[in-house]
Design a protein around this motif. Sequence first.
Motif, PDB file in Angstrom:
ATOM      1  N   LEU A   1       0.856  -1.174   0.000  1.00 40.03           N
ATOM      2  CA  LEU A   1       0.000   0.000   0.000  1.00 40.03           C
ATOM      3  C   LEU A   1       0.897   1.231   0.000  1.00 40.03           C
ATOM      4  CD1 LEU A   1      -2.794   1.465   0.531  1.00 40.03           C
ATOM      5  CD2 LEU A   1      -2.214   1.285   2.942  1.00 40.03           C
TER       6      LEU A   1
ATOM      7  N   SER B   1      -2.459  -0.209  -4.151  1.00 36.59           N
ATOM      8  CA  SER B   1      -3.417   0.828  -3.785  1.00 36.59           C
ATOM      9  C   SER B   1      -2.648   2.074  -3.379  1.00 36.59           C
ATOM     10  CB  SER B   1      -4.300   0.358  -2.616  1.00 36.59           C
ATOM     11  OG  SER B   1      -5.255   1.346  -2.262  1.00 36.59           O
TER      12      SER B   1
ATOM     13  N   ARG C   1      -3.156   5.804  -1.437  1.00 34.68           N
ATOM     14  CA  ARG C   1      -4.005   6.627  -0.570  1.00 34.68           C
ATOM     15  C   ARG C   1      -3.307   7.953  -0.317  1.00 34.68           C
ATOM     16  NH1 ARG C   1      -7.716   4.800   4.426  1.00 34.68           N
ATOM     17  NH2 ARG C   1      -8.024   6.802   5.447  1.00 34.68           N
TER      18      ARG C   1
ATOM     19  N   GLU D   1      -8.500   7.315  -2.092  1.00 37.39           N
ATOM     20  CA  GLU D   1      -7.697   6.181  -2.533  1.00 37.39           C
ATOM     21  C   GLU D   1      -8.164   5.712  -3.913  1.00 37.39           C
ATOM     22  OE1 GLU D   1      -8.155   2.920   0.141  1.00 37.39           O
ATOM     23  OE2 GLU D   1     -10.310   2.730  -0.204  1.00 37.39           O
ATOM     24  N   ARG D   2      -7.259   5.013  -4.593  1.00 40.11           N
ATOM     25  CA  ARG D   2      -7.613   4.397  -5.869  1.00 40.11           C
ATOM     26  C   ARG D   2      -6.760   3.156  -6.058  1.00 40.11           C
ATOM     27  NH1 ARG D   2      -5.754   6.707 -11.442  1.00 40.11           N
ATOM     28  NH2 ARG D   2      -5.698   4.451 -11.765  1.00 40.11           N
ATOM     29  N   PRO D   3      -7.314   2.155  -6.737  1.00 34.75           N
ATOM     30  CA  PRO D   3      -6.524   0.952  -7.000  1.00 34.75           C
ATOM     31  C   PRO D   3      -5.414   1.246  -7.989  1.00 34.75           C
ATOM     32  CG  PRO D   3      -8.628   0.846  -8.153  1.00 34.75           C
ATOM     33  CD  PRO D   3      -8.670   2.066  -7.284  1.00 34.75           C
TER      34      PRO D   3
ATOM     35  N   GLY E   1      -5.224  -4.281  -8.628  1.00 31.29           N
ATOM     36  CA  GLY E   1      -5.500  -3.362  -7.533  1.00 31.29           C
ATOM     37  C   GLY E   1      -6.872  -3.526  -6.930  1.00 31.29           C
ATOM     38  N   LYS E   2      -7.921  -3.550  -7.750  1.00 35.77           N
ATOM     39  CA  LYS E   2      -9.284  -3.652  -7.225  1.00 35.77           C
ATOM     40  C   LYS E   2      -9.491  -4.973  -6.488  1.00 35.77           C
ATOM     41  CE  LYS E   2     -11.674  -0.629 -10.507  1.00 35.77           C
ATOM     42  NZ  LYS E   2     -12.746  -0.541 -11.543  1.00 35.77           N
TER      43      LYS E   2
ATOM     44  N   GLN F   1      -7.735  -4.785  -3.139  1.00 41.86           N
ATOM     45  CA  GLN F   1      -8.472  -3.910  -2.234  1.00 41.86           C
ATOM     46  C   GLN F   1      -9.681  -4.629  -1.652  1.00 41.86           C
ATOM     47  OE1 GLN F   1      -9.374  -0.281  -4.369  1.00 41.86           O
ATOM     48  NE2 GLN F   1      -7.638   0.786  -3.458  1.00 41.86           N
TER      49      GLN F   1
END
Length: 379
Positions: free
Chosen positions: A74, A108, A110, A358-360, A365-366, A369
Amino acid sequence: MTSPYVREITREDHLSHLRLYPDASHLQIPEWGDVKPDWRAESVGWFEDGPAGEVLIASALVLYRPLPGTRRCLAYLPDGPGIDWRAPRVDRWLDALVAHVERRGAFSLRMGPPLVVRHWEADTVAAGVADPDVRHLHDLPADGLDGYALDLAERLGRLGWRRCADGNGTGFGLGQPRYGCQVPLAGRSTDDLRDALAPRWQQSLATAERAGVLVSWGTAADLPEFYRLYTATAERDGFRARPLIYFQRLWAALNAVDGDRVRVYLAEYDGEVLSAALMIGVGSRVWHSYASSGRRGRELRPSSALLWRMLGDARQAGAHTYDLRSITPTLTEDRLLGRLLFKTGAGGRAVEYLGEWERPVGSQGKALQRAVGVYLGRR
Protein backbone atom coordinates in the motif's frame (compact mmCIF):
# COMPACT_ATOMS: atom_id res chain seq x y z
CA MET A 1 4.72 22.20 -21.58
CA THR A 2 5.71 18.59 -20.92
CA SER A 3 3.73 16.42 -18.53
CA PRO A 4 5.29 16.16 -15.06
CA TYR A 5 6.94 12.89 -14.09
CA VAL A 6 7.83 11.45 -10.69
CA ARG A 7 11.04 9.83 -9.51
CA GLU A 8 12.86 9.27 -6.24
CA ILE A 9 14.92 12.16 -4.84
CA THR A 10 17.39 12.37 -1.97
CA ARG A 11 16.32 13.45 1.50
CA GLU A 12 18.59 16.47 1.13
CA ASP A 13 16.84 17.58 -2.07
CA HIS A 14 13.48 16.94 -0.44
CA LEU A 15 14.33 19.10 2.58
CA SER A 16 15.77 21.83 0.40
CA HIS A 17 12.60 21.96 -1.68
CA LEU A 18 10.34 22.03 1.39
CA ARG A 19 12.08 25.18 2.63
CA LEU A 20 10.42 26.94 -0.29
CA TYR A 21 6.98 25.79 0.91
CA PRO A 22 6.60 26.61 4.62
CA ASP A 23 3.01 25.29 4.79
CA ALA A 24 4.07 21.66 4.33
CA SER A 25 2.79 19.21 6.92
CA HIS A 26 5.11 17.56 9.41
CA LEU A 27 3.78 14.27 8.00
CA GLN A 28 5.41 15.15 4.68
CA ILE A 29 8.97 15.80 5.80
CA PRO A 30 11.59 13.08 5.17
CA GLU A 31 12.19 12.54 8.89
CA TRP A 32 8.61 11.38 9.38
CA GLY A 33 9.54 8.14 7.67
CA ASP A 34 11.95 7.42 10.53
CA VAL A 35 9.03 7.58 12.97
CA LYS A 36 7.28 4.73 11.10
CA PRO A 37 9.63 1.72 11.04
CA ASP A 38 6.88 -0.61 9.79
CA TRP A 39 6.69 1.44 6.61
CA ARG A 40 9.28 1.99 3.90
CA ALA A 41 9.71 5.70 3.24
CA GLU A 42 10.63 7.30 -0.05
CA SER A 43 11.12 10.96 -0.96
CA VAL A 44 9.81 11.67 -4.45
CA GLY A 45 9.81 14.69 -6.72
CA TRP A 46 7.71 15.89 -9.62
CA PHE A 47 9.83 17.13 -12.50
CA GLU A 48 9.27 18.96 -15.75
CA ASP A 49 11.81 19.30 -18.54
CA GLY A 50 13.02 22.85 -19.10
CA PRO A 51 15.52 24.53 -21.41
CA ALA A 52 18.34 23.84 -18.94
CA GLY A 53 17.24 20.33 -18.02
CA GLU A 54 14.73 18.88 -15.57
CA VAL A 55 13.22 21.15 -12.93
CA LEU A 56 11.92 19.97 -9.54
CA ILE A 57 8.44 21.46 -9.13
CA ALA A 58 7.00 19.52 -6.17
CA SER A 59 8.05 16.95 -3.57
CA ALA A 60 6.40 14.47 -1.24
CA LEU A 61 6.96 11.67 1.24
CA VAL A 62 5.48 8.31 0.25
CA LEU A 63 5.11 5.52 2.80
CA TYR A 64 4.86 1.91 1.63
CA ARG A 65 3.36 -0.87 3.76
CA PRO A 66 3.77 -4.48 2.55
CA LEU A 67 0.65 -6.61 2.15
CA PRO A 68 1.40 -9.84 4.07
CA GLY A 69 1.87 -12.87 1.89
CA THR A 70 2.38 -10.90 -1.32
CA ARG A 71 4.98 -8.77 -3.03
CA ARG A 72 2.56 -5.88 -3.20
CA CYS A 73 2.22 -2.89 -0.91
CA LEU A 74 0.00 0.00 0.00
CA ALA A 75 1.32 3.47 -0.86
CA TYR A 76 0.26 6.31 1.43
CA LEU A 77 0.85 10.06 1.45
CA PRO A 78 -0.44 11.40 4.78
CA ASP A 79 -1.45 15.06 4.57
CA GLY A 80 -0.10 15.18 1.05
CA PRO A 81 1.06 15.50 -1.59
CA GLY A 82 1.83 19.20 -1.61
CA ILE A 83 1.38 19.60 -5.34
CA ASP A 84 -0.33 22.45 -7.17
CA TRP A 85 -3.91 21.35 -6.56
CA ARG A 86 -5.20 24.32 -8.54
CA ALA A 87 -3.38 23.29 -11.69
CA PRO A 88 -5.78 23.08 -14.67
CA ARG A 89 -4.70 19.47 -15.33
CA VAL A 90 -4.22 18.06 -11.85
CA ASP A 91 -4.82 14.60 -13.32
CA ARG A 92 -1.37 14.82 -14.97
CA TRP A 93 0.25 15.24 -11.54
CA LEU A 94 -1.70 12.35 -10.04
CA ASP A 95 -1.21 10.04 -13.01
CA ALA A 96 2.55 10.52 -12.70
CA LEU A 97 2.36 9.56 -9.01
CA VAL A 98 0.22 6.50 -9.71
CA ALA A 99 2.68 5.34 -12.39
CA HIS A 100 5.58 5.73 -9.96
CA VAL A 101 4.04 3.78 -7.06
CA GLU A 102 2.94 1.06 -9.49
CA ARG A 103 6.60 0.60 -10.42
CA ARG A 104 7.26 0.24 -6.69
CA GLY A 105 4.74 -2.62 -6.44
CA ALA A 106 1.77 -0.73 -4.95
CA PHE A 107 -1.72 -2.20 -5.33
CA SER A 108 -3.42 0.83 -3.79
CA LEU A 109 -2.60 4.51 -3.36
CA ARG A 110 -4.01 6.63 -0.57
CA MET A 111 -3.51 10.37 -0.14
CA GLY A 112 -4.80 13.29 1.88
CA PRO A 113 -4.86 16.54 -0.12
CA PRO A 114 -4.00 19.29 2.42
CA LEU A 115 -6.99 21.48 1.55
CA VAL A 116 -9.62 23.04 3.81
CA VAL A 117 -13.10 22.91 2.28
CA ARG A 118 -15.08 24.78 4.95
CA HIS A 119 -14.45 26.54 8.22
CA TRP A 120 -16.61 27.76 11.08
CA GLU A 121 -15.48 30.47 13.49
CA ALA A 122 -15.58 29.82 17.23
CA ASP A 123 -18.67 31.99 17.79
CA THR A 124 -20.56 30.09 15.09
CA VAL A 125 -19.70 26.76 16.70
CA ALA A 126 -20.73 28.02 20.15
CA ALA A 127 -24.08 29.20 18.78
CA GLY A 128 -24.61 25.81 17.14
CA VAL A 129 -23.90 23.93 20.35
CA ALA A 130 -26.44 26.11 22.16
CA ASP A 131 -29.13 25.45 19.52
CA PRO A 132 -30.97 22.15 20.17
CA ASP A 133 -31.92 21.92 16.48
CA VAL A 134 -28.26 21.84 15.38
CA ARG A 135 -26.65 18.42 15.53
CA HIS A 136 -23.69 18.65 13.14
CA LEU A 137 -21.31 21.28 11.83
CA HIS A 138 -22.96 20.91 8.43
CA ASP A 139 -26.21 22.17 9.97
CA LEU A 140 -24.46 25.53 10.39
CA PRO A 141 -23.68 28.02 7.63
CA ALA A 142 -19.93 27.96 7.03
CA ASP A 143 -17.98 31.17 7.63
CA GLY A 144 -15.69 30.22 4.76
CA LEU A 145 -16.08 27.91 1.78
CA ASP A 146 -13.50 26.95 -0.85
CA GLY A 147 -15.46 26.26 -4.01
CA TYR A 148 -12.35 25.04 -5.76
CA ALA A 149 -11.84 22.32 -3.14
CA LEU A 150 -15.44 21.21 -3.59
CA ASP A 151 -14.91 21.06 -7.34
CA LEU A 152 -11.71 19.08 -6.83
CA ALA A 153 -13.65 16.42 -4.92
CA GLU A 154 -15.89 15.94 -7.94
CA ARG A 155 -12.89 15.83 -10.27
CA LEU A 156 -11.18 13.18 -8.14
CA GLY A 157 -14.31 11.05 -8.29
CA ARG A 158 -14.37 11.29 -12.08
CA LEU A 159 -10.68 10.33 -12.19
CA GLY A 160 -11.32 7.06 -10.35
CA TRP A 161 -10.50 8.13 -6.81
CA ARG A 162 -12.77 7.13 -3.92
CA ARG A 163 -13.16 9.04 -0.69
CA CYS A 164 -12.05 6.96 2.29
CA ALA A 165 -14.48 6.42 5.13
CA ASP A 166 -13.81 8.84 7.98
CA GLY A 167 -11.68 7.29 10.67
CA ASN A 168 -11.37 3.98 8.85
CA GLY A 169 -8.27 2.95 7.03
CA THR A 170 -7.53 -0.38 5.41
CA GLY A 171 -6.19 -2.01 8.52
CA PHE A 172 -2.75 -0.46 8.17
CA GLY A 173 -3.15 2.09 10.96
CA LEU A 174 -4.12 4.84 8.54
CA GLY A 175 -6.29 7.88 8.69
CA GLN A 176 -5.88 11.57 9.32
CA PRO A 177 -8.85 13.47 10.80
CA ARG A 178 -11.46 14.89 8.42
CA TYR A 179 -12.37 17.64 10.89
CA GLY A 180 -9.88 19.74 12.81
CA CYS A 181 -9.38 23.00 14.64
CA GLN A 182 -6.92 25.78 13.83
CA VAL A 183 -5.99 28.98 15.65
CA PRO A 184 -4.82 31.70 13.23
CA LEU A 185 -1.68 33.41 14.59
CA ALA A 186 -0.37 35.52 11.71
CA GLY A 187 -0.50 39.23 12.43
CA ARG A 188 -2.05 38.80 15.89
CA SER A 189 -0.72 40.09 19.20
CA THR A 190 -0.91 38.36 22.56
CA ASP A 191 -3.77 40.71 23.48
CA ASP A 192 -5.59 39.73 20.30
CA LEU A 193 -5.31 36.06 21.22
CA ARG A 194 -6.47 36.65 24.78
CA ASP A 195 -9.43 38.72 23.66
CA ALA A 196 -10.48 35.86 21.37
CA LEU A 197 -10.75 33.40 24.27
CA ALA A 198 -14.29 32.37 25.20
CA PRO A 199 -15.48 33.70 28.61
CA ARG A 200 -15.25 30.25 30.21
CA TRP A 201 -11.78 29.81 28.80
CA GLN A 202 -10.67 33.15 30.22
CA GLN A 203 -12.02 32.09 33.61
CA SER A 204 -10.14 28.79 33.44
CA LEU A 205 -6.91 30.55 32.51
CA ALA A 206 -7.36 33.03 35.34
CA THR A 207 -7.92 30.13 37.76
CA ALA A 208 -4.67 28.48 36.69
CA GLU A 209 -2.74 31.74 36.92
CA ARG A 210 -4.08 32.56 40.39
CA ALA A 211 -3.27 29.06 41.61
CA GLY A 212 0.31 29.38 40.40
CA VAL A 213 0.30 26.61 37.80
CA LEU A 214 3.70 26.73 36.12
CA VAL A 215 4.30 25.73 32.50
CA SER A 216 7.79 24.80 31.35
CA TRP A 217 9.43 23.59 28.18
CA GLY A 218 10.98 20.18 28.87
CA THR A 219 13.61 17.94 27.30
CA ALA A 220 13.83 14.35 26.11
CA ALA A 221 14.37 13.36 29.73
CA ASP A 222 10.80 14.49 30.46
CA LEU A 223 9.18 12.15 27.94
CA PRO A 224 8.53 9.43 30.57
CA GLU A 225 6.63 11.99 32.68
CA PHE A 226 4.64 13.04 29.62
CA TYR A 227 4.02 9.36 28.90
CA ARG A 228 2.62 8.75 32.40
CA LEU A 229 -0.11 11.31 31.74
CA TYR A 230 -0.62 10.11 28.17
CA THR A 231 -1.36 6.53 29.28
CA ALA A 232 -3.71 7.83 31.96
CA THR A 233 -5.56 9.81 29.30
CA ALA A 234 -5.72 6.77 27.02
CA GLU A 235 -7.23 4.66 29.79
CA ARG A 236 -9.74 7.37 30.70
CA ASP A 237 -10.81 8.12 27.12
CA GLY A 238 -10.73 4.55 25.86
CA PHE A 239 -8.12 4.65 23.12
CA ARG A 240 -5.08 2.43 22.60
CA ALA A 241 -1.87 4.06 23.82
CA ARG A 242 1.27 4.04 21.74
CA PRO A 243 4.41 2.70 23.45
CA LEU A 244 6.94 5.06 24.98
CA ILE A 245 9.50 4.07 22.35
CA TYR A 246 7.27 5.64 19.68
CA PHE A 247 7.57 9.06 21.29
CA GLN A 248 11.28 8.65 21.88
CA ARG A 249 11.69 7.72 18.21
CA LEU A 250 9.54 10.70 17.15
CA TRP A 251 11.64 13.03 19.28
CA ALA A 252 14.94 11.70 17.90
CA ALA A 253 13.80 11.63 14.27
CA LEU A 254 12.16 15.04 14.02
CA ASN A 255 14.84 16.80 16.03
CA ALA A 256 17.71 15.20 14.10
CA VAL A 257 17.98 17.98 11.50
CA ASP A 258 16.34 20.83 13.38
CA GLY A 259 16.71 20.43 17.13
CA ASP A 260 13.58 22.49 17.80
CA ARG A 261 10.98 20.65 15.72
CA VAL A 262 9.48 18.82 18.71
CA ARG A 263 9.02 20.23 22.18
CA VAL A 264 7.42 18.75 25.26
CA TYR A 265 5.54 21.14 27.56
CA LEU A 266 4.67 20.39 31.17
CA ALA A 267 2.17 22.13 33.45
CA GLU A 268 2.87 21.55 37.12
CA TYR A 269 1.64 22.62 40.51
CA ASP A 270 3.49 22.18 43.78
CA GLY A 271 6.13 20.04 42.03
CA GLU A 272 3.64 17.64 40.41
CA VAL A 273 3.12 17.53 36.64
CA LEU A 274 -0.62 17.73 35.96
CA SER A 275 -0.78 18.18 32.19
CA ALA A 276 1.57 17.76 29.22
CA ALA A 277 1.62 17.94 25.42
CA LEU A 278 3.96 17.83 22.46
CA MET A 279 4.36 20.76 20.08
CA ILE A 280 5.58 19.93 16.57
CA GLY A 281 6.69 22.83 14.41
CA VAL A 282 7.52 22.75 10.69
CA GLY A 283 7.73 25.90 8.61
CA SER A 284 4.88 28.27 9.41
CA ARG A 285 2.68 25.67 11.13
CA VAL A 286 2.60 24.20 14.62
CA TRP A 287 0.71 21.08 15.73
CA HIS A 288 -0.61 20.54 19.26
CA SER A 289 -0.13 16.81 19.72
CA TYR A 290 -0.98 14.16 22.33
CA ALA A 291 -2.32 16.58 24.94
CA SER A 292 -2.62 14.62 28.17
CA SER A 293 -3.66 15.11 31.77
CA GLY A 294 -4.25 13.13 34.93
CA ARG A 295 -7.20 13.20 37.29
CA ARG A 296 -5.41 15.14 40.01
CA GLY A 297 -5.52 18.91 40.02
CA ARG A 298 -8.06 19.29 37.22
CA GLU A 299 -9.82 22.02 39.19
CA LEU A 300 -6.67 24.12 38.71
CA ARG A 301 -7.19 24.08 34.93
CA PRO A 302 -3.60 23.10 34.04
CA SER A 303 -4.56 22.24 30.44
CA SER A 304 -5.66 25.84 29.86
CA ALA A 305 -2.38 27.19 31.21
CA LEU A 306 -0.46 24.69 29.10
CA LEU A 307 -2.17 25.55 25.81
CA TRP A 308 -2.00 29.29 26.46
CA ARG A 309 1.77 29.11 26.96
CA MET A 310 2.16 27.01 23.82
CA LEU A 311 0.05 29.40 21.75
CA GLY A 312 2.19 32.30 22.92
CA ASP A 313 5.45 30.52 22.17
CA ALA A 314 4.26 29.53 18.70
CA ARG A 315 3.20 33.10 17.91
CA GLN A 316 6.52 34.48 19.15
CA ALA A 317 8.39 31.95 16.98
CA GLY A 318 6.60 33.28 13.91
CA ALA A 319 4.08 30.49 13.31
CA HIS A 320 1.08 31.45 11.19
CA THR A 321 -1.23 28.59 12.21
CA TYR A 322 -1.61 26.62 15.42
CA ASP A 323 -3.22 23.28 14.60
CA LEU A 324 -5.18 21.73 17.46
CA ARG A 325 -5.77 18.55 15.48
CA SER A 326 -8.97 16.54 15.43
CA ILE A 327 -12.44 17.50 16.64
CA THR A 328 -15.87 15.93 16.45
CA PRO A 329 -18.27 17.42 13.87
CA THR A 330 -21.20 16.32 16.03
CA LEU A 331 -22.57 19.09 18.23
CA THR A 332 -24.83 16.99 20.44
CA GLU A 333 -23.79 16.09 23.95
CA ASP A 334 -21.20 13.32 24.03
CA ARG A 335 -17.76 12.74 25.50
CA LEU A 336 -16.04 14.52 22.59
CA LEU A 337 -18.07 17.72 22.78
CA GLY A 338 -16.06 19.05 25.73
CA ARG A 339 -12.87 18.66 23.72
CA LEU A 340 -14.42 20.56 20.81
CA LEU A 341 -15.50 23.42 23.09
CA PHE A 342 -12.08 23.54 24.72
CA LYS A 343 -10.36 23.92 21.35
CA THR A 344 -12.77 26.44 19.83
CA GLY A 345 -12.93 28.25 23.18
CA ALA A 346 -9.20 28.88 22.77
CA GLY A 347 -10.01 30.90 19.66
CA GLY A 348 -9.83 28.02 17.22
CA ARG A 349 -11.93 27.75 14.10
CA ALA A 350 -13.41 24.39 13.15
CA VAL A 351 -12.26 23.21 9.72
CA GLU A 352 -13.31 20.46 7.35
CA TYR A 353 -10.56 19.06 5.16
CA LEU A 354 -11.04 17.51 1.75
CA GLY A 355 -10.36 14.18 3.43
CA GLU A 356 -8.41 11.13 2.34
CA TRP A 357 -8.83 9.47 -1.03
CA GLU A 358 -7.70 6.18 -2.53
CA ARG A 359 -7.61 4.40 -5.87
CA PRO A 360 -6.52 0.95 -7.00
CA VAL A 361 -3.19 0.63 -8.77
CA GLY A 362 -2.39 -1.89 -11.47
CA SER A 363 -4.44 -4.71 -12.94
CA GLN A 364 -4.87 -6.49 -9.58
CA GLY A 365 -5.50 -3.36 -7.53
CA LYS A 366 -9.28 -3.65 -7.22
CA ALA A 367 -9.15 -7.36 -6.40
CA LEU A 368 -6.53 -6.85 -3.70
CA GLN A 369 -8.47 -3.91 -2.23
CA ARG A 370 -11.59 -6.11 -2.02
CA ALA A 371 -9.61 -8.95 -0.45
CA VAL A 372 -8.22 -6.65 2.21
CA GLY A 373 -11.73 -5.31 2.89
CA VAL A 374 -13.15 -8.83 3.32
CA TYR A 375 -10.29 -9.80 5.62
CA LEU A 376 -10.81 -6.77 7.81
CA GLY A 377 -14.56 -7.35 7.94
CA ARG A 378 -13.96 -10.79 9.51
CA ARG A 379 -11.60 -9.59 12.21
